[in-house]
Scaffold this motif. Structure first.
Motif, PDB file in Angstrom:
ATOM      1  N   ASP A  26      24.558  17.589 -22.577  1.00  0.00           N
ATOM      2  CA  ASP A  26      25.054  17.888 -21.236  1.00  0.00           C
ATOM      3  C   ASP A  26      24.172  18.845 -20.442  1.00  0.00           C
ATOM      4  N   LEU A  27      23.696  19.892 -21.071  1.00  0.00           N
ATOM      5  CA  LEU A  27      23.019  20.956 -20.335  1.00  0.00           C
ATOM      6  C   LEU A  27      21.501  20.900 -20.384  1.00  0.00           C
ATOM      7  N   VAL A  28      20.949  19.885 -21.023  1.00  0.00           N
ATOM      8  CA  VAL A  28      19.489  19.776 -21.149  1.00  0.00           C
ATOM      9  C   VAL A  28      18.820  19.758 -19.781  1.00  0.00           C
ATOM     10  N   GLN A  29      19.468  19.166 -18.791  1.00  0.00           N
ATOM     11  CA  GLN A  29      18.885  19.081 -17.455  1.00  0.00           C
ATOM     12  C   GLN A  29      18.607  20.455 -16.854  1.00  0.00           C
ATOM     13  N   PHE A  30      19.262  21.499 -17.364  1.00  0.00           N
ATOM     14  CA  PHE A  30      19.066  22.852 -16.847  1.00  0.00           C
ATOM     15  C   PHE A  30      18.004  23.633 -17.617  1.00  0.00           C
ATOM     16  N   TYR A  31      17.542  23.089 -18.727  1.00  0.00           N
ATOM     17  CA  TYR A  31      16.472  23.738 -19.480  1.00  0.00           C
ATOM     18  C   TYR A  31      15.175  23.593 -18.690  1.00  0.00           C
ATOM     19  N   PRO A  32      14.241  24.500 -18.870  1.00  0.00           N
ATOM     20  CA  PRO A  32      12.932  24.318 -18.209  1.00  0.00           C
ATOM     21  C   PRO A  32      12.319  22.981 -18.624  1.00  0.00           C
ATOM     22  N   LYS A  33      11.861  22.219 -17.639  1.00  0.00           N
ATOM     23  CA  LYS A  33      11.342  20.870 -17.914  1.00  0.00           C
ATOM     24  C   LYS A  33      10.195  20.874 -18.905  1.00  0.00           C
ATOM     25  N   ALA A  34       9.441  21.957 -18.936  1.00  0.00           N
ATOM     26  CA  ALA A  34       8.319  22.045 -19.876  1.00  0.00           C
ATOM     27  C   ALA A  34       8.784  21.988 -21.328  1.00  0.00           C
ATOM     28  N   LEU A  35      10.060  22.317 -21.559  1.00  0.00           N
ATOM     29  CA  LEU A  35      10.586  22.301 -22.927  1.00  0.00           C
ATOM     30  C   LEU A  35      11.044  20.928 -23.394  1.00  0.00           C
ATOM     31  N   TRP A  36      11.320  20.005 -22.459  1.00  0.00           N
ATOM     32  CA  TRP A  36      11.907  18.737 -22.897  1.00  0.00           C
ATOM     33  C   TRP A  36      11.343  17.486 -22.237  1.00  0.00           C
ATOM     34  N   GLN A  37      10.716  17.604 -21.086  1.00  0.00           N
ATOM     35  CA  GLN A  37      10.385  16.399 -20.330  1.00  0.00           C
ATOM     36  C   GLN A  37       9.239  15.568 -20.921  1.00  0.00           C
ATOM     37  N   SER A  38       8.135  16.173 -21.239  1.00  0.00           N
ATOM     38  CA  SER A  38       6.995  15.390 -21.741  1.00  0.00           C
ATOM     39  C   SER A  38       7.186  15.044 -23.217  1.00  0.00           C
ATOM     40  N   PRO A  39       6.614  13.938 -23.656  1.00  0.00           N
ATOM     41  CA  PRO A  39       6.766  13.530 -25.067  1.00  0.00           C
ATOM     42  C   PRO A  39       6.256  14.561 -26.071  1.00  0.00           C
ATOM     43  N   SER A  40       5.366  15.439 -25.643  1.00  0.00           N
ATOM     44  CA  SER A  40       4.849  16.461 -26.565  1.00  0.00           C
ATOM     45  C   SER A  40       5.641  17.773 -26.489  1.00  0.00           C
TER      46      SER A  40
END
Length: 181
Positions: A26-40
């Motif tokens: 639910d709350l992943v969208q609020f994490y800094p994108k650098a932590l989750w967006q790219s495959p690495s």
């Protein structure tokens, strides 16, 4: 007291499940994108988990990257109100003594958690129940409604009622002590 301790374990299970769901979906969208967006990114596995969950469950709330405004408001309430209550209650219920049980602060937090969680999940249940076959596969609708969202309506509401009666019992005991003095 034995029934209350058993119920506390049920509440701890549902709260732990909710806490995991909040942090992993639910709350992943609020994490800094650098932590989750790219495959690495270090938390990119959460994107994979969300994709697998959506594919398995057909959950329309997580199928799209942008949510309807009412659902986005529920997610904000979840992050600002339910997350701190969840963390507090998980700690207090996990480490409360079987001899003393819950304390008044835990019971008040249980009422607040039960009301906010039950209300938000009831809205989600109602919305899912209204969805047509063009939006949600009927084969997945029943399990999503009754297996995923309904327990987060029923158990938190029961928790709020139970905690309410625990507090009333405390007040009654205090009144009896005052009258006897």
């Amino acid at each position: 007291m034995a029934i209350a301790r058993y119920l506390d374990k049920v509440y701890l299970f549902i709260i732990g499940t909710q806490l995991f769901g909040m942090l992993a979906l639910d709350l992943v969208q609020f994490y800094p994108k650098a932590l989750w967006q790219s495959p690495s990114a270090p938390l990119h596995f959460l994107v994979t988990l969300k994709t697998a969950y959506t594919s398995y469950s057909g959950d329309p709330f997580f199928a799209e990257p942008v949510h309807e405004p009412w659902f986005q408001a529920c997610i904000l309430i979840e992050g600002l109100v339910q997350l701190p209550l969840c963390a507090y209650l998980a700690y207090k219920l996990a480490f409360s003594s079987s001899r003393t049980g819950t304390d008044p602060r835990t019971e008040l937090a249980g009422i607040a958690f039960g009301c906010t969680t039950g209300f938000g999940a009831a809205i989600a249940c109602y919305h899912i129940a209204q969805l047509g076959a063009d939006v949600l596969d009927p084969a997945k609708k029943t399990s999503l409604l009754y297996g995923t969202y309904f327990p987060f309506t029923l158990i938190p509401v029961l928790m709020a009622v139970d905690m309410h009666f625990r507090i009333l019992a405390r007040i009654s005991n205090l009144e009896k002590k005052v009258k006897s003095q």
